[in-house]
Design a protein around this motif. Structure first.
Motif, PDB file in Angstrom:
ATOM      1  N   ASN A  12     -15.604 -23.882  -8.685  1.00 26.94           N
ATOM      2  CA  ASN A  12     -15.116 -25.163  -9.285  1.00 26.94           C
ATOM      3  C   ASN A  12     -14.106 -25.667  -8.185  1.00 26.94           C
ATOM      4  O   ASN A  12     -13.499 -26.866  -8.439  1.00 26.94           O
ATOM      5  N   ASP A  13     -13.575 -24.960  -7.580  1.00 28.98           N
ATOM      6  CA  ASP A  13     -12.585 -25.460  -6.515  1.00 28.98           C
ATOM      7  C   ASP A  13     -12.970 -24.743  -5.054  1.00 28.98           C
ATOM      8  O   ASP A  13     -13.499 -23.912  -5.118  1.00 28.98           O
ATOM      9  N   PRO A  14     -12.282 -25.265  -4.019  1.00 28.37           N
ATOM     10  CA  PRO A  14     -12.466 -24.904  -2.678  1.00 28.37           C
ATOM     11  C   PRO A  14     -12.163 -23.256  -2.380  1.00 28.37           C
ATOM     12  O   PRO A  14     -12.872 -22.791  -1.395  1.00 28.37           O
ATOM     13  N   THR A  15     -11.586 -22.766  -3.163  1.00 27.31           N
ATOM     14  CA  THR A  15     -10.758 -21.297  -2.818  1.00 27.31           C
ATOM     15  C   THR A  15     -11.844 -20.257  -3.771  1.00 27.31           C
ATOM     16  O   THR A  15     -11.659 -19.136  -3.456  1.00 27.31           O
ATOM     17  N   GLU A  16     -12.664 -20.790  -4.676  1.00 25.01           N
ATOM     18  CA  GLU A  16     -13.201 -19.866  -5.555  1.00 25.01           C
ATOM     19  C   GLU A  16     -14.213 -19.289  -4.814  1.00 25.01           C
ATOM     20  O   GLU A  16     -15.031 -20.062  -4.292  1.00 25.01           O
ATOM     21  N   TYR A  22     -25.880 -25.087   1.543  1.00 20.63           N
ATOM     22  CA  TYR A  22     -25.730 -26.140   0.506  1.00 20.63           C
ATOM     23  C   TYR A  22     -26.520 -25.739  -0.715  1.00 20.63           C
ATOM     24  O   TYR A  22     -27.751 -25.380  -0.629  1.00 20.63           O
ATOM     25  N   VAL A  23     -26.076 -26.247  -1.669  1.00 14.41           N
ATOM     26  CA  VAL A  23     -26.531 -25.893  -2.999  1.00 14.41           C
ATOM     27  C   VAL A  23     -27.852 -26.988  -3.381  1.00 14.41           C
ATOM     28  O   VAL A  23     -27.514 -28.097  -3.070  1.00 14.41           O
ATOM     29  N   VAL A  24     -29.031 -26.744  -3.823  1.00 14.74           N
ATOM     30  CA  VAL A  24     -30.190 -27.557  -3.828  1.00 14.74           C
ATOM     31  C   VAL A  24     -30.151 -27.773  -5.378  1.00 14.74           C
ATOM     32  O   VAL A  24     -30.227 -28.764  -5.802  1.00 14.74           O
ATOM     33  N   HIS A  25     -30.262 -26.635  -6.092  1.00 13.46           N
ATOM     34  CA  HIS A  25     -30.068 -26.698  -7.403  1.00 13.46           C
ATOM     35  C   HIS A  25     -29.098 -25.464  -7.962  1.00 13.46           C
ATOM     36  O   HIS A  25     -29.031 -24.680  -7.272  1.00 13.46           O
ATOM     37  N   ARG A  26     -28.747 -25.556  -9.061  1.00 11.57           N
ATOM     38  CA  ARG A  26     -27.867 -24.452  -9.763  1.00 11.57           C
ATOM     39  C   ARG A  26     -28.360 -23.594 -10.981  1.00 11.57           C
ATOM     40  O   ARG A  26     -29.439 -24.015 -11.603  1.00 11.57           O
ATOM     41  N   LEU A  27     -28.078 -22.490 -11.173  1.00  7.74           N
ATOM     42  CA  LEU A  27     -28.262 -21.691 -12.335  1.00  7.74           C
ATOM     43  C   LEU A  27     -26.844 -21.426 -13.145  1.00  7.74           C
ATOM     44  O   LEU A  27     -25.862 -21.119 -12.232  1.00  7.74           O
ATOM     45  N   ASP A  28     -26.817 -21.454 -14.534  1.00 12.36           N
ATOM     46  CA  ASP A  28     -25.620 -21.251 -15.207  1.00 12.36           C
ATOM     47  C   ASP A  28     -25.097 -19.800 -14.696  1.00 12.36           C
ATOM     48  O   ASP A  28     -26.016 -19.085 -14.392  1.00 12.36           O
ATOM     49  N   LYS A  29     -23.885 -19.739 -15.067  1.00 12.96           N
ATOM     50  CA  LYS A  29     -23.366 -18.389 -14.559  1.00 12.96           C
ATOM     51  C   LYS A  29     -24.060 -17.246 -15.317  1.00 12.96           C
ATOM     52  O   LYS A  29     -24.144 -16.077 -14.710  1.00 12.96           O
ATOM     53  N   GLU A  30     -24.290 -17.249 -16.471  1.00 13.44           N
ATOM     54  CA  GLU A  30     -24.888 -16.180 -17.358  1.00 13.44           C
ATOM     55  C   GLU A  30     -26.508 -15.991 -17.007  1.00 13.44           C
ATOM     56  O   GLU A  30     -26.794 -15.072 -17.433  1.00 13.44           O
TER      57      GLU A  30
END
Length: 285
Positions: free
Chosen positions: A104-108, A124-132
Motif C-alpha cells: 500500500n506504500d512504496p516501502t511495503e 508490474y501488476v496485471v491483476h491482483r489477488l486478495d491477501k487471503e
C-alpha cells in the motif's frame, strides 16, 4: 531495451504503423522517437511504416531509457517465488495465502517485490489477488507489454478459475451470479451487493462436489470486482469457509484458490494455461 518478436503464422494482416499503434499500444510520443531514431527494424531493415508485415517477419524494437524510465521498488526475497510460467516478457507465479499482491506504500514488501527480486528487474501488476487468496497471478516483466496484457484483461481474454469451499449445498450444479457489487457504507474493507449503485459483476459457479455440509465449487470470473467471488457466494447463503469478512465459519485460511489461469500470448499467439497447486485444496480433491 531491445525486444525481438517473430510474427506468428496466424497473425492478422496489418501495417508496421498499425502494429505499433493498435496492437502493441505504444504511446504516440514513444512511437515518434522510434521513428525519428530509426529504432524499428523488420528483418534487420528500416522499412516504410505503411509496409505490411508478414508471417515470419522479425520485428526489432529499440527503446531508450527515456522511453520507459525504470520504476524503482525495493526487492523482496526471490526464494519465496514459485514460478508457473515465465518468458522474456511475463511471468505467472503461485501466490501463497496471507501475502499481499502489492504494498500500500512504496516501502511495503509484497509479492510484487519478491517477483521483482526473482526477475532482477521491476515487474508490474496485471491483476491482483486478495491477501487471503492463493493461486496463479500474472505479472508483466516490462512496461512495453503491460498495456497489451491490460487490454487482454479488459477484453475478458484472461480466464481465471478459482476453487472455493463454501457452506451449504447449491440449488443447481451450474449458476451464473450477476449481482452488482458496490462499497459497504460503514466498513471500507467490505463490499456488498448493491443493485442500484453497484458495478456490473459476473461469476460462473460450477459444483465440483459436495462434502458434508459444504460444497467445493469452481468459480470463473468474467469481471474482476473487489471480493467478487466472496460477495456473490455469501450473498446467496454460501459464504466461503474461513472468510474473515463474510463468513462466521472459522478456518486456518480463506478457502479460495486461483487454480487455473489461461490466456493467448499476445506475441506468439500460443495458448498459455497454468495450474497452481495448494496444499489446502489438494486435501479436498
Amino acid at each position: 531495451m531491445k525486444y525481438t518478436i517473430t510474427i506468428p503464422e496466424q497473425f492478422p494482416a496489418m501495417s508496421v504503423k498499425e502494429l505499433l499503434e493498435d496492437y502493441f499500444l505504444i504511446p504516440r510520443k514513444i512511437r515518434h522517437f522510434l521513428r525519428t531514431k530509426k529504432h524499428v527494424l523488420v528483418n534487420q531493415q528500416i522499412v516504410h511504416w505503411q509496409s505490411e508485415i508478414q508471417a515470419g517477419d522479425l520485428i526489432e524494437l529499440i527503446f531508450d531509457e527515456e522511453d520507459y524510465p525504470e520504476k524503482v521498488i525495493p526487492w523482496g526475497t526471490s526464494e519465496l517465488v514459485e514460478v508457473l510460467y515465465e518468458d522474456e516478457h511475463l511471468i505467472v507465479v503461485n501466490k501463497p495465502e496471507g501475502m499481499k499482491t502489492h504494498g500500500n506504500d512504496p516501502t511495503e514488501i509484497a509479492l510484487l517485490n519478491h517477483v521483482s527480486a526473482y526477475v532482477q528487474q521491476t515487474c508490474y501488476v496485471v491483476h491482483r489477488l486478495d491477501k487471503e487468496t492463493s493461486g496463479a497471478i500474472l505479472f508483466a516483466k516490462n512496461p512495453f507489454i503491460l498495456p497489451i496484457l491490460n487490454r487482454l484483461l479488459e477484453d475478458k481474454a484472461i480466464y481465471r478459475d478459482y476453487l472455493a469451499l463454501c457452506q451449504g449445498h447449491l440449488l443447481k450444479k451450474t449458476w451464473t451470479m450477476t449481482d452488482k457489487i458496490g462499497r459497504h457504507r460503514h466498513d471500507r474493507r467490505k463490499r456488498i451487493v448493491d443493485p442500484k449503485h453497484g458495478q456490473v459483476a459476473k461469476t460462473r459457479i460450477t459444483l465440483v462436489r459436495e462434502m458434508g455440509n459444504y460444497s467445493l465449487v469452481n468459480c470463473q470470473l468474467e469481471t474482476g470486482r473487489t471480493h467478487q467471488i466472496r460477495v456473490h457466494l455469501s450473498h446467496h447463503g454460501h459464504a466461503i469457509v474461513g472468510d474473515p469478512l463474510y463468513s462466521h465459519i472459522v478456518a486456518d485460511r480463506l478457502m479460495l484458490h486461483a487454480h487455473k489461469l489461461t490466456f493467448t500470448h499476445p506475441f506468439t499467439l500460443e495458448t498459455i494455461s497454468v495450474h497452481a497447486l495448494s496444499d489446502s485444496f489438494e486435501q479436498t480433491l
